[in-house]
Design an enzyme around this catalytic site. Sequence first.
Site, PDB file in Angstrom:
ATOM      1  N   GLU B  41      -4.577   3.786  13.805  1.00  0.00           N
ATOM      2  CA  GLU B  41      -4.987   2.607  13.027  1.00  0.00           C
ATOM      3  C   GLU B  41      -4.694   1.314  13.809  1.00  0.00           C
ATOM      4  O   GLU B  41      -3.601   1.138  14.347  1.00  0.00           O
ATOM      5  CB  GLU B  41      -4.167   2.595  11.728  1.00  0.00           C
ATOM      6  CG  GLU B  41      -4.503   1.468  10.779  1.00  0.00           C
ATOM      7  CD  GLU B  41      -3.656   1.540   9.506  1.00  0.00           C
ATOM      8  OE1 GLU B  41      -2.602   2.207   9.509  1.00  0.00           O
ATOM      9  OE2 GLU B  41      -4.051   0.919   8.497  1.00  0.00           O
ATOM     10  N   LYS B 108     -11.226   0.951   5.553  1.00  0.00           N
ATOM     11  CA  LYS B 108     -10.102   1.474   4.760  1.00  0.00           C
ATOM     12  C   LYS B 108     -10.231   1.040   3.300  1.00  0.00           C
ATOM     13  O   LYS B 108     -10.291  -0.160   3.011  1.00  0.00           O
ATOM     14  CB  LYS B 108      -8.795   0.947   5.356  1.00  0.00           C
ATOM     15  CG  LYS B 108      -7.549   1.569   4.761  1.00  0.00           C
ATOM     16  CD  LYS B 108      -6.300   1.056   5.512  1.00  0.00           C
ATOM     17  CE  LYS B 108      -5.039   1.775   5.106  1.00  0.00           C
ATOM     18  NZ  LYS B 108      -3.862   1.343   5.911  1.00  0.00           N
ATOM     19  N   CYS B 141      -4.649   6.031   7.423  1.00  0.00           N
ATOM     20  CA  CYS B 141      -3.267   5.919   6.947  1.00  0.00           C
ATOM     21  C   CYS B 141      -3.088   6.197   5.442  1.00  0.00           C
ATOM     22  O   CYS B 141      -3.209   7.335   5.019  1.00  0.00           O
ATOM     23  CB  CYS B 141      -2.714   4.552   7.339  1.00  0.00           C
ATOM     24  SG  CYS B 141      -0.902   4.545   7.523  1.00  0.00           S
TER      25      CYS B 141
END
Lengths: 257, 257
Positions: B41, B108, B141
């Site tokens: 990330e 995300k 994540c």
Amino acid sequence: MKIGFVQFRPVLAEKEKNRERIVSYLIEARKRGVHLLVFPELALSGYFMTHLELSELAENVPGETTGEISRVCEDIAAVVSLPEKEGEKYFITSVLLRDGRIVGKYRKSHLFEGEKLLFSPGSTGYEVFSLPEAKVGLLICYDWWFPETSRTLALKGAEILCYSACFIKPYAVRAIATRAVENRVFVILSSRVGRERGVTFQGQSQIVSPNMEILASAGEKEETMKVIDIDPKEAKNKKVIELSDLFKDRREELYLK
Amino acid sequence: MKIGFVQFRPVLAEKEKNRERIVSYLIEARKRGVHLLVFPELALSGYFMTHLELSELAENVPGETTGEISRVCEDIAAVVSLPEKEGEKYFITSVLLRDGRIVGKYRKSHLFEGEKLLFSPGSTGYEVFSLPEAKVGLLICYDWWFPETSRTLALKGAEILCYSACFIKPYAVRAIATRAVENRVFVILSSRVGRERGVTFQGQSQIVSPNMEILASAGEKEETMKVIDIDPKEAKNKKVIELSDLFKDRREELYLK
């Protein structure tokens, strides 16, 4: 709140003996102030029944066994799994018993392998049952593989997930701890030990916290009871850190069901 | 198919240096015949940017960095994560690059903690992208915490899930292996190492098989690239044993979304 599991070794088809031993564990646990005690899948009958054995061992719910066990559940709740009969159908069922009555029951909805030849899949769904101390949900073995099952119970408010299992796959135990942390709930896994018709069950029962800590665990072989103290309110808090709440942060509109 | 991760240590705010090193890894991997290489990330920028740094480092997608990196992606696909700018909004984005072009991008959708103060949550959803060798999905994540994300990608046909992460919680790595086994897909986790503004990232990148085997893994501190051979077709088979198919056995009608 005191919660525990019995990592049990049922004797196949010896229903009365198994029931007696379940009752003994409950009497002992009650003396120790336990509030919730979980037994493994099909603890009453054993796992690898033939069709004939199943037809002789299966019971109605409510029935003889739920009556007999619930009578000793004074101020203690028990999760007991047994083969249930309704009409011509059989189910793998977990019953939540307390103070002489049935608080709730769950019929296994995902059947594994040869179970499909003997049992019908349950359609009770994933219901949350209220005990005086906490809200609990029941799941059985292969259900662990479907994250939707524990998620559904957690979204409905379950604080403790009670898994009754006959695990034979090595990764089930590792994976089940994920069910606790992804939902921030307590998980009680009661997994049986012993050997039936050439298959060894792997035990490794455990209790996992909402933070994925292993609070209690058992080995692969021994029959044993383990009890710990928890605060079920911990499972009400879905925050993993200040601004990150697992339930508020969900993006349902992006998920496929 | 050869797949791998770079457990990368970006230098905060040193975009050109980070990009150069990403390009170097891709050139090296291409020589080794790698088909898919995953970076962590925000590998391009580092994680703990101030608002000012973010405004200087963020790029459009397509933009300078995706152009420059995709040019070296001959016969190799890269998953590179960077701060994306669109109008006044910023996103944490993973881009799948190959043969000079953008195959797909993912923004995300679950923002963690302080990210909520800098970035907008993405609404690209969970799309599956086709490479010549396999179908892949991208996740970032905190997404790991929501089983619905990987489930959605697997139901849409993803064979490999590419997680780009900056993990700081100890259980994320243990839990992520569950995403592989519950969906019977391969998981590539590229988790960064190093320290920024007093926080140490925990590395432990890994590649997990549909059977939950750890096929490759890295430690907590070292920058390293790991590459292995897999057969992505394994992920098409959802059977865990003869009569038990994880996808056919689902009971959608009982699940809450």
